[in-house]
Design a protein around this motif. Sequence first.
Motif, PDB file in Angstrom:
ATOM      1  N   GLY A  56      17.262  37.806  87.066  1.00 42.96           N
ATOM      2  CA  GLY A  56      17.961  36.529  87.170  1.00 42.96           C
ATOM      3  C   GLY A  56      19.206  36.622  88.015  1.00 42.96           C
ATOM      4  O   GLY A  56      20.313  36.491  87.502  1.00 42.96           O
ATOM      5  N   SER A  57      19.050  36.851  89.304  1.00 44.02           N
ATOM      6  CA  SER A  57      20.189  37.009  90.207  1.00 44.02           C
ATOM      7  C   SER A  57      20.391  35.760  91.048  1.00 44.02           C
ATOM      8  O   SER A  57      19.513  35.391  91.845  1.00 44.02           O
ATOM      9  N   VAL A  58      21.536  35.117  90.876  1.00 42.27           N
ATOM     10  CA  VAL A  58      21.866  33.953  91.703  1.00 42.27           C
ATOM     11  C   VAL A  58      22.065  34.377  93.153  1.00 42.27           C
ATOM     12  O   VAL A  58      21.626  33.704  94.087  1.00 42.27           O
ATOM     13  N   THR A  59      22.712  35.517  93.369  1.00 39.30           N
ATOM     14  CA  THR A  59      22.992  36.007  94.726  1.00 39.30           C
ATOM     15  C   THR A  59      21.715  36.175  95.531  1.00 39.30           C
ATOM     16  O   THR A  59      21.626  35.725  96.686  1.00 39.30           O
ATOM     17  N   VAL A  60      20.712  36.834  94.953  1.00 36.13           N
ATOM     18  CA  VAL A  60      19.453  37.084  95.667  1.00 36.13           C
ATOM     19  C   VAL A  60      18.792  35.776  96.077  1.00 36.13           C
ATOM     20  O   VAL A  60      18.263  35.650  97.191  1.00 36.13           O
ATOM     21  N   ARG A  61      18.852  34.790  95.207  1.00 35.56           N
ATOM     22  CA  ARG A  61      18.259  33.482  95.519  1.00 35.56           C
ATOM     23  C   ARG A  61      19.127  32.696  96.501  1.00 35.56           C
ATOM     24  O   ARG A  61      18.618  31.967  97.337  1.00 35.56           O
ATOM     25  N   GLN A  62      20.427  32.879  96.403  1.00 37.33           N
ATOM     26  CA  GLN A  62      21.366  32.176  97.286  1.00 37.33           C
ATOM     27  C   GLN A  62      21.155  32.549  98.754  1.00 37.33           C
ATOM     28  O   GLN A  62      21.281  31.701  99.645  1.00 37.33           O
ATOM     29  N   ILE A  63      20.804  33.808  99.016  1.00 35.68           N
ATOM     30  CA  ILE A  63      20.638  34.241 100.407  1.00 35.68           C
ATOM     31  C   ILE A  63      19.221  34.010 100.931  1.00 35.68           C
ATOM     32  O   ILE A  63      18.931  34.311 102.087  1.00 35.68           O
ATOM     33  N   GLY A  64      18.343  33.488 100.083  1.00 35.60           N
ATOM     34  CA  GLY A  64      16.986  33.166 100.522  1.00 35.60           C
ATOM     35  C   GLY A  64      16.050  34.345 100.618  1.00 35.60           C
ATOM     36  O   GLY A  64      15.049  34.298 101.350  1.00 35.60           O
ATOM     37  N   ALA A  65      16.326  35.417  99.864  1.00 36.77           N
ATOM     38  CA  ALA A  65      15.526  36.639  99.983  1.00 36.77           C
ATOM     39  C   ALA A  65      14.100  36.461  99.485  1.00 36.77           C
ATOM     40  O   ALA A  65      13.152  36.995 100.078  1.00 36.77           O
TER      41      ALA A  65
END
Length: 213
Positions: A56-65
């Motif tokens: 559940g990482s917001v960062t990973v989803r935020q960068i579009g990975a």
Amino acid sequence: MSYSETIATANEVVGNNLVKALQNRGFEAEYVPTAEKALSRILEIIPEKASVGIPGSVTVRQIGAIEKLKERGNVINQHWGGLSKPEMKAARFAENASDYFLTSANAITRSGEIINIDGSGNRVACMAWGDGEVIFVIGINKLAFDLTDGIKKARAATIPNAIRQHEETACVKAGRCVDCRDEARMCRATLILEMPLKGRKYHILIVGENLGY
């Protein structure tokens, strides 16, 4: 020099010092100035077709990975997305069994200690033990002065995370950590990575932008 250029230069200085601290601890670490560059490095590190566990990482989803990895054929194992309890449990085990575990951190100290606080334990477990390599994508906003400051910073991140998950925790009601004993409490296990775990490879990307909470 403009304001944005000044901030970017300052972030680079701080970020490169942090990279040195991480490297002194035995981590593979590098500084990237933007989220876009971080995504490019992720795609370089992770081979095509490799499986990738994403908690559940917001960062990973935020960068579009996730989208980019899926586009080129990587297998994504994640427990987000309206899964049933049995499906979520299976997905969490699959995350840990993946070739790569792609995540972020709640906080990182100036001396290179990586701090994470978890409610279920799956995320910190995957960071600590597993067969695959671990990639951390850490925004410059996660930087803390020392362990005490880092744990405070990590606990403060629980408030927006609880709001995102529609959890009525004591910290949401109070607007600050109150070290509660509520059943809804999300801060239940703390992992501090001081060095790479034996037999495990870690890639740390320090990003010169604010990412996640």
